[in-house]
Design an enzyme around this catalytic site. Sequence first.
Site, mmCIF file in Angstrom:
data_model
loop_
_atom_site.group_PDB
_atom_site.id
_atom_site.type_symbol
_atom_site.label_atom_id
_atom_site.label_comp_id
_atom_site.label_asym_id
_atom_site.label_seq_id
_atom_site.Cartn_x
_atom_site.Cartn_y
_atom_site.Cartn_z
ATOM 1 N N CYS A 109 1.405 -4.004 -4.559
ATOM 2 C CA CYS A 109 0.234 -3.946 -3.674
ATOM 3 C C CYS A 109 -0.979 -4.573 -4.339
ATOM 4 C CB CYS A 109 -0.076 -2.496 -3.311
ATOM 5 S SG CYS A 109 1.255 -1.621 -2.493
ATOM 6 N N GLU A 155 -2.231 4.028 1.941
ATOM 7 C CA GLU A 155 -2.516 2.945 1.000
ATOM 8 C C GLU A 155 -1.743 1.733 1.474
ATOM 9 O OE1 GLU A 155 -0.782 1.342 -3.007
ATOM 10 O OE2 GLU A 155 -1.418 3.422 -3.249
#
Length: 999
Positions: free
Chosen positions: A792, A758
């Site tokens: 993120c 990720e």
Amino acid sequence: MPNIPPPFTAPYAPADADIAARLLPAGLLSPAQEARIDRVATRLIEAIRKRDDRLGGVEDMLREFALSTKEGLALMVLAEALLRVPDARTADQFIEDKLGEGDFIHHETKSTAFLVNASAWALGLSARVIQPGETPDGTIGRLVKRLGAPAVRAATRQAMRLMGNHFVLGETIEQALERARPHSGHQARYSFDMLGEAARTAADAKRYFDAYASAIDTIGKTAGSHALPDRPGISVKLSALHPRFEAISRERVMRELVPQLLDLARRAKNYDLNFTVDAEEADRLELSLDVIAATLADASLAGWDGFGLAIQAYQKRASAVIDYVDELAHAHDRKLMVRLVKGAYWDTEIKRAQERGLDGYPVFTRKAMTDLNFVACARKLLGLRPRIFPQFATHNALTVATVLELAGDSGGFEFQRLHGMGEALYEQLAKDHPDIAYRTYAPVGSHRDLLAYLVRRLLENGANSSFVAQAADYRVPVPALLQRPADAIARPQQASHPKIPLPCDLFAPDRRNSRGIEFGERTALDRLLADIRNETLDLKPVADATPDQADAAVAAVRAGFAAWSRTPAAARAASLEQAAHLLESRGAHFIALLQREGGKTLDDALSELREAADFCRYYAAQGRRLFGSETAMPGPTGESNVLGLRGRGVFVAISPWNFPLAIFLGQVTAALMAGNCVVAKPAEQTPRIAVEAVRLLHEAGIPADVLRLVTGDGRIGAVLTAQPDIAGVVFTGSTEVARAINRALAAKEGPIVPLIAETGGINAMIADATALPEQVADDVVTSAFRSAGQRCSALRLLFMQEDVADRIIEMIAGAAHELKIGDAGDVATHVGPVIDQEAKQRLDAHIARMKKEARLHFAGTAPEGCFVAPHIFELREAGQLTEEVFGPILHVVRYPAEEFGQVLAAIDRTGYGLTLGIHSRIDDTVEAIIDRVQVGNIYVNRNMIGAVVGVQPFGGNGLSGTGPKAGGPHYLARFATEQTVTINTAAAGGNAALLAGEE
């Protein structure tokens, strides 16, 4: 000095059953009293149903367009958004989208009310033009549609203005006063409410203050010679007077808001007006009462009986608030006015409690309990006369009749109704009881500002359970409307809504929701802060591992794999659930660590602790299902086919510093639940948190030879990923490092192993002209600047339709200015530090470049240290942002409505696909975006951070990661191998089962 009572405190969310056990016997009346209530209520209901309103009200609109129908929902959304859309193109798309959702063409109007008829006619006409009959080649349809667009727009806008004009007394206070002026000898009582959202900026707060001050002066000059309570009033909203009206900003609020409220109260006193502080959400109740208490303590208000506040009966603390207000009145020897309402934001309160993981709800989950509490609070208020002057706000005929019975003949109270509602009920009440006064709560403001107010009123009163909706439905017999709330509840065990689980049971029976607290509950917040202060932390440096130690860790857990992979899934799950329990029981310790080592604010630290616990419980629940048994597969007779999952071997888990507890534990527990052994390498900036997390997992039952911690920088990570014995890597971090890991894995001899990565993203949000500016501002500020932009999922690139860009950018900048930047240990801090000096230097360099290449809209001021203040830059075009900027820096791009497709193309060109925000009320627009973009997580009309485990599985594609999504149902399987076992059960001489079968 008066004997000032201590600050208000009461249990935030007590059990419904406990309250019902107290209220049910206390509310019993004699048969004679009940009979009188029935007679009065029946007469009022019949008056409502007989009235043929020439203009129409909420009751007529709900009778015509029920919210359970597509037409009703379309009307609600049109009312909420249409009048704020400035450009014709977007307005036409919006109208077509909404009118296309319902059957306005064939809608047969049953009402004789002008408002309803005019609205239905305009909407039906518009729908006919939007959906015309077409010739085979479509030319006539397109021609009619093109020629009809201006007429459609005008007719639909006029229908919305017509509704607004009915529900709002005037667009200015002067207009409102003119409409309120008595045209007969009867002096009507009014309380004027200056419409508007809560302040986001200092400019908002000043504008609202000036509006209140001007309105008080204008109302006062025309108030006449009547004495209180027969004088007009004004309602003020504390959240409109301060841009950070929140519990964590209490010191600032008390310092800045109390003088403002006192100034307005003094002005109202000069004219002897009724001055009411409106109710706020439950998390602001204690703060509101602090502000009110401090204001009332000022000696300049002595001798004035007009100060008041609103109390919500759907809040479980309503009775305690009444007691507190009575204490204030005694302490200052004042008379106070109290408006009792049922409550306006029930659905919001339910959702917030669930999101926060509270032990219970601050409001009742059954409407009958609210009605029961309203009557109990009314009884208490009536008993406190004359020091308290009760004002009962209701449109429920049964409630009105009950209050009349409880009040007796002594007077000293009034009823209240909303302008545009309850006319028939109160006209009949005035005829039957001319000595009973009622006041009209009258919204004042522009039609654009009324939208949120109007929709909220429609939602409240259009719900199937509301009295107004049922009274408007002739199919509901009158006796059904006379059912007492006590009879509907019957017994304490039925006080809670059976279909609304407690917040802790939101995900039952699979798992327990992680436990949080409400910062608006002073007792809970003070306890947490005290526990954090009492934590003793070991902050000595953690030594980096050597390459030999990294190799040894892999070898150690490789030896433990066989036993762990054969450990039953139920046992592995039990260890994870025990870890979640230990996390929550030691929450203060981990929050303190997150603040000291990770630079987390209190809110962020608590959220991360909860996310970590959610990961443990979610993967435990998923693991029981996936690994607890094999799946039988179909096949021919005489043969058994089963599919099972088993661990791969040793996983290397490399986690980031921005979520050093949640992502760390999420990676590790997923790999462990799948039957793997793990070598975990945390970010070099946050090793202590990882040390404590691993220690906790070992205590929870994970063997030491199954989980090892290896600390160090990227070089140690490279050593681990190059190990020949590893069976997979799970990584969260930058795209560049993910590429390096991928190359290292591909270059190895031996089995091909998975990389679960990720990475980041140039995350965008699109806001068109139908979006609510205040909501966009809230969500942008949260998405771009919370956690100092170090998520993120944080917003990096905002696309704003140019028609509304100036206003919204100004609002976002003003809201960003109100954020407190500083020490993460200070409860009032909104933006803490960035992770280290290296990160600060990168961000400072980007800011310097942007100041040369882009237009600066806002630059905050940061203290010394690792702090970067929020910045807002406007780019000429999206291509100027070529990489993820991991900090509190927002980039804005304007777009014309006709170039909307180019916005989507620009998002595609970034190559990233992690998160996307959409703010629009046009369903077709939302669906088109979702269909077009390749993005892992899309958030519509909300902020775009804070994905919840098991609710919003998180992860992207393209340059943003490999998938599958963390916290989702497909994640654990990626950590496992699949094994199919086929057994020929007929091998021993034949298929006995088939031969023995009956025909």
